[in-house]
Design an enzyme around this catalytic site. Structure first.
Site, mmCIF file in Angstrom:
data_model
loop_
_atom_site.group_PDB
_atom_site.id
_atom_site.type_symbol
_atom_site.label_atom_id
_atom_site.label_comp_id
_atom_site.label_asym_id
_atom_site.label_seq_id
_atom_site.Cartn_x
_atom_site.Cartn_y
_atom_site.Cartn_z
ATOM 1 N N ARG A 120 -3.668 -6.012 18.907
ATOM 2 C CA ARG A 120 -4.423 -4.967 18.824
ATOM 3 C C ARG A 120 -5.715 -5.502 18.695
ATOM 4 N NH1 ARG A 120 -3.463 -2.717 13.850
ATOM 5 N NH2 ARG A 120 -5.449 -3.783 12.894
ATOM 6 N N ARG B 47 0.810 -1.112 -0.124
ATOM 7 C CA ARG B 47 -0.001 -0.032 -0.149
ATOM 8 C C ARG B 47 0.941 1.372 0.103
ATOM 9 N NH1 ARG B 47 -4.987 -1.929 1.382
ATOM 10 N NH2 ARG B 47 -5.153 -3.927 2.737
ATOM 11 N N ARG C 25 -6.231 -5.378 -0.543
ATOM 12 C CA ARG C 25 -7.659 -5.261 -0.614
ATOM 13 C C ARG C 25 -8.035 -3.720 -0.685
ATOM 14 N NH1 ARG C 25 -9.790 -8.693 3.318
ATOM 15 N NH2 ARG C 25 -10.107 -10.272 1.706
ATOM 16 N N HIS D 169 0.438 -1.307 14.831
ATOM 17 C CA HIS D 169 0.558 -1.916 13.704
ATOM 18 C C HIS D 169 1.865 -2.959 13.464
ATOM 19 C CE1 HIS D 169 0.998 -2.550 9.108
ATOM 20 N NE2 HIS D 169 -0.283 -2.780 9.346
ATOM 21 N N HIS E 66 2.854 -9.567 0.704
ATOM 22 C CA HIS E 66 2.906 -8.712 1.916
ATOM 23 C C HIS E 66 3.985 -8.235 2.821
ATOM 24 C CE1 HIS E 66 0.768 -7.618 6.024
ATOM 25 N NE2 HIS E 66 0.197 -6.953 5.116
ATOM 26 N N TYR F 73 0.356 4.907 11.791
ATOM 27 C CA TYR F 73 0.556 3.568 12.189
ATOM 28 C C TYR F 73 1.929 3.534 12.935
ATOM 29 C CZ TYR F 73 -3.211 2.061 8.967
ATOM 30 O OH TYR F 73 -4.247 1.952 8.127
#
Length: 717
Positions: A576, A387, A417, A604, A447, A480
């Protein structure tokens, strides 16, 4: 069945030992919502948390609820981790969501709206307007709103229109002023090209309250102007949530990019799975909309307030309410190691560097790529992108590097996504710039977060590596919490090269120096590390695991944690979001604690500590302990070996384990509760995010003014 330390037989995979994933996620969103209710948070921060809870719920429906619906339609029989069928899960989820939405609007109506009124912000309703306020609203409609609207009637020649996902609409029942008594339906979309919140001008007196009204209220007040030959019997806003989970057969797709582009367009028209309507909506109007959208009664949400609370994030940005916002959190600070030398490669050559975002700026990662793009000694840049921001400086730097003749390889994950469209745009741009773009691997999401820069230096080729727990996104890096490692250690460089060779071709290394990768090796590595702690515990040696991550729901990993706990290993989890593990089960999870931190920043980072009989090991990773991360994604686990950096990681974990202000702790009923602060002195209270921000600011000031060492507390386990 396996035996515990006390020789008792236990089935660690018994479904009663596990919490359903979807219900656990809803518990997480309840923790977010609790921050909107927390009076210790400034008023506008509470608005922000309520908005986040609404945005979270939208995505939950589009993906997770949609997935359950798909399973039911496909007659999927497999039970989940907690022994529930898809139908049972959906039933319990919808029941919990109805209660959750009720709580959202109770907080909005009974707490936030009155508090806003006290602060001088009045939210007007159409029926409350009079005089100049009413004239302004009507004039605003005529000048700005009316030209944009497209009312759509439904009759024998005009079918019910396609209502786009998450759009706000107004439905109306109409009757001709002259002629038949037939009742007709019409709908109009509330235009998202106009602001949802409209300020009503005041008389400019000092301390005059600020009045606002929502766009849908303005449209409803003037709706008769859209249907001049009709009487409007009733009108109400409604909103549709649709199945937005992409279904892509990668093996059959000739062109993955084109297939994803096609699926993105379909996302707006997926099956309707949620209908939100205003409380008091005419029953005939509601029945018509529900029938046309084919939603069941338990998928209809009667809302006591404005639909789609995500608009509160825009209200947060209203001017004049700075006193109602949080100002104690510090802006990202300079990373001390980079303050004295502009040559990023020289700095990394002096030793590994660990950065803690957003407390320490992400700018050094951006500069790393930017410097590599223009450095004549750099031969190649290789990077994975999952991202990125809307106007990414990293993308611009990679394009510039290719233009400068460097070998640039970029893996852009098209299946990230809700970022698919954005990533497609960047991928095409990079290709045009001359970069070698890889669109991920068939059947897997890439990822992992890794950058490799290959540089020619006096003593030969040298490889510089950046590994991280978070995305290469300069925007979210301000919100984050993540950690990133810079290193030029040869072992990491060799592994990084092997990673990109594996991603770009068919090269599968026989072994790794430092890294562990999913989906082939990472899960086994995690299980082995847990089992090693079991062995230490049985031998009477120090044994402890501290693991910080976003989610844990991998049954095999949880079962191994249960087994380790039963052997005497102390396990502290900082999770989290989703946690399918239960604490306090006698003989199973007595030695396990679970806490979740919900604060100003989104937690994160993935950090793991294994005590290893007194020789602690630290790891960071892009992966949570979930089936998708360990089995269906390309992920990386990397060790942190420098002693100073290990102390920094321990300080992060230790501080979060001591957090009293933003932590929620799971009890033996699987319910999260905040620590009781009645007996805790103010001086002993801990807000971990505040502490990290203050320390980063202090370190930057000390380094810039005195050029002395950085403050890092000693590691005390």
């Amino acid at each position: 069945m396996t035996k515990t330390k006390d020789n008792k037989k236990v089935d660690f995979e018994d479904p009663k030992f596990y919490i359903n994933r979807e219900l656990s996620w809803l518990q997480f969103n309840e923790r977010v919502l609790s921050e909107a209710e927390d009076l210790s948070n400034p008023l506008f921060e509470r608005l922000k948390f309520l908005s986040i809870s609404a945005s979270n719920l939208d995505e939950f429906f589009m993906v997770r609820v949609a997935s359950l619906e798909d399973m039911i339609n496909a007659d999927y029989k497999k039970l989940d981790i907690a022994g529930m069928t898809a139908k049972q899960q959906l039933s319990e989820v919808l029941l919990a969501v109805h209660e959750f939405v009720t709580n959202q609007y109770e907080i909005y109506n009974n707490q936030l709206v009155p508090a806003l009124f006290k602060q001088g912000l009045i939210i007007c309703k159409k029926e409350d307007l009079s005089g100049k306020d009413s004239d302004f609203v009507d004039s605003y409609f005529d000048e700005f709103v009316y030209p944009v609207l497209t009312p759509m009637a439904v009759d024998s020649s005009r079918p019910f229109p396609l209502i786009r996902n998450k759009t706000l609409n107004i439905g109306a029942l109409l009757k001709k002023k002259e002629g038949k008594d037939d009742v007709e339906f019409a709908t109009v979309q509330v235009p998202n090209v106009l602001p949802r919140i409209i300020e009503i001008p005041g008389n400019n007196k000092e301390n005059q309250p600020k009045k606002i009204i929502f766009l849908e209220e303005i449209i409803q007040k003037n709706v008769s102007k859209l249907f001049l030959n009709y009487d409007v019997l009733t009108c109400s806003p409604y909103r549709v949530g649709r199945n937005a989970d992409l279904s892509i057969d990668e093996d059959e797709a000739e062109d993955l990019l084109k297939e994803i582009e096609k699926q993105i367009k379909r996302r707006q028209w997926g099956q309707a799975i949620r209908l939100e309507v205003e409380k008091g909506t005419n029953s005939r109007l509601l029945r018509f909309i529900a029938k046309e959208l084919a939603v069941e009664d338990n998928e209809i949400y009667s809302i006591d307030g404005p639909l789609d609370l995500t608009f509160l994030m825009k209200m947060y940005k209203l001017e004049g309410f700075d006193d109602c916002k949080e100002h104690r959190y510090k802006s990202p600070q300079m990373v001390p190691e980079f303050m004295d030398d502009d040559n990023v490669f020289d700095v990394i050559s002096r030793g590994d560097i660990l950065m803690h975002h957003p407390y320490e700026t992400f700018e050094n990662v951006v500069k790393f790529v930017e410097k590599a793009a223009v450095d004549p000694s750099v031969l190649a840049i290789k990077q994975t992108l999952y991202r990125v921001s809307g106007n990414s400086p990293i993308i611009a730097a990679l394009a510039k590097a290719a233009d400068n003749g460097k070998q640039v390889t970029v893996l852009v994950e098209l299946k990230a996504r809700f970022d698919e469209e954005n990533n497609i745009v960047w991928a095409k741009m990079l290709e045009k710039a001359g970069c070698h773009v890889i669109y991920g691997l068939v059947g897997l999401k890439t990822h992992c977060k890794i950058t490799l820069v290959v540089r020619r230096e006096e003593d030969g080729i040298k490889r510089y590596v950046h590994l991280a727990t978070g995305n290469y996104n300069d925007s979210t890096a301000k919100q984050y919490t993540d950690v990133g490692l810079f290193t030029c250690a040869p072992a990491f460089g060799e592994d990084a090269t092997a990673v990109f060779n594996m991603l770009s071709g068919y090269s599968e290394p026989l072994g790794w120096n430092k890294l562990s990768l999913a989906p082939l090796w990472l899960k086994d590595r995690i299980l082995d590390l847990i089992k090693r702690e079991e062995s230490h515990a049985l031998a009477g040696e120090p044994a402890r695991i501290v693991a910080k991550m976003n989610s844990i729901c991998h049954k095999e990993v949880i079962a191994e944690l249960y087994r380790a706990s039963s052997m005497g290993v102390k396990i502290d989890l900082i999770v989290r979001g989703i946690c399918c593990l239960r604490t306090g089960i006698p003989g199973v999870s007595d030695n396990i604690t679970v806490r979740s931190i919900v604060g100003n920043f989104l937690e994160h980072s993935r950090i793991f500590y294994f005590e290893n009989g007194g020789s602690p090991e630290f790891y960071c990773s892009s992966a949570d302990w979930m089936p998708r991360n360990l089995e269906r994604r390309v992920e990386i686990l990397f060790p942190v070996e420098n002693e100073k950096l290990r102390q920094k990681l321990w300080h992060i974990l230790d501080t979060e384990l001591r957090d009293t202000d933003k932590a929620h702790v799971m009890n033996d009923q699987g319910i999260y509760v905040k620590p009781d602060l009645k007996s805790v002195e103010i001086a002993d209270r801990v807000n971990s995010q505040m502490i990290f921000g203050e320390e980063a600011e202090r370190n930057a000031k000390v380094m810039s003014s005195q050029n002395t060492r950085v403050f890092i507390p000693e590691m005390k386990v």
